[in-house]
Design an enzyme around this catalytic site. Structure first.
Site: not given
Length: 303
Positions: A51-52, A80, A101, A130
């Site tokens: 969703r986000t 890496k 995120r 959030h």
């Protein structure tokens, strides 16, 4: 340049500007279809999201902008050994704004320190904050309740790791006479740092959802997050501790609304979906509108 790392990065007045812009977008979406033409959003998701991530990308596309980025840290140069700061500094050469995120608390703040021209939006950092989910939550509550003052808000489930709950409580605490009911098992109680800024008379703690539900204006359910547990046995023991059913909803106020940041597992029975007080799917749409307004605000663009 401004970032959104945690909910209190914006004043109440700034939130009101965003709420007003959301109202405009909902009423006249075609007026906003090209306001971000030639602008790029870097969508950097080092942790899984549906969703986000899609809400951010949809928001930018609906504003006429473009999107670059990744949805899996495994395809980024961090595999890496590249540092987060280096990744962000490179992205700043490509994009105008970044939604990120990350599984580590504080990662969004670190990213904001590495840039000079690109606003950073915290799309969730571990069990910390959030803020754009909070924006979606606030817009939803405002839509159904008309405002935030004098509400009793119950938050239920995983209060220890629930970044959406930490963010929402922090934001709502700035309004007048907001009372909180923290509903959780002892093992998943709200951590002290997220309670200490609330006046003690403005919250209570219980492990009994049925005891609390009749007094609530807003019930915010959350899942027990498997990805935050070190012990799978502990997760299995706690995952089904609260399940909201239509039978339990009979004891809720007629105008109580039920929110959930999603995804749900089974903490809300599907028979609750048809209850008009259940607004968690509408919440996702408000989240998209909120992110559209936020992108415009941080980029300083107007219709």
């Amino acid at each position: 340049m401004k970032h959104l790392i945690e909910p209190l990065d914006f004043t109440k007045e700034e939130y009101e500007k965003i709420f007003s812009l959301v109202d405009d977008i909902i009423a006249n979406p075609e007026d906003f279809s090209s306001v971000c033409k030639n602008k790029l959003l870097a969508s950097l998701f080092f942790e899984p999201s549906t969703r986000t991530r899609l809400s951010f990308e949809t928001a930018m596309l609906r504003l006429g902008g473009g999107v670059i980025g990744f949805s899996d840290a495994g395809v980024s140069s961090t595999t890496k050994g590249e540092t987060l700061s280096d990744t962000i500094r490179v992205m700043e050469n490509y994009a105008d704004i970044c939604a990120m995120r990350h599984p580590k608390e504080g990662a969004a703040l670190l990213a904001s320190k590495a840039v000079t021209t690109m606003p950073i939006i915290n799309a969730g950092d571990g069990g910390h904050f959030h803020p754009t989910q909070t924006l979606a939550d606030l817009i939803t509550i405002r839509h159904y309740k008309g405002g935030f003052d004098n509400l009793t808000v119950g938050v239920c489930g995983d209060l220890k790791f629930g970044r959406t709950i930490h963010s929402l409580v922090r934001a709502l605490n700035r309004y007048e006479n907001v009372k909180f009911v923290f509903i959780s098992p002892e093992e998943l109680k709200m951590p002290d740092p997220f309670k200490n800024f609330i006046d003690k008379e403005n919250y209570e703690e219980t492990n009994d959802l049925m005891e609390a539900i009749s007094k609530l204006d807003v019930l915010y359910m959350s899942r027990v997050q498997k990805e935050r547990f070190v012990s799978s046995d502990e997760y299995e023991r706690l995952k089904d501790i609260y399940i909201l059913t239509e039978e339990k909803m009979k004891y809720a106020k007629e105008d109580c609304i039920v929110l959930h940041p999603l995804p749900r597992v089974n903490e809300i029975s599907t028979d609750v979906d048809d209850d008009e007080r259940s607004v968690y799917f509408e919440q996702t749409k408000f989240g998209m509108y909120g992110r559209m307004a936020l992108i415009m605000y941080l980029l300083g663009v107007e219709k």
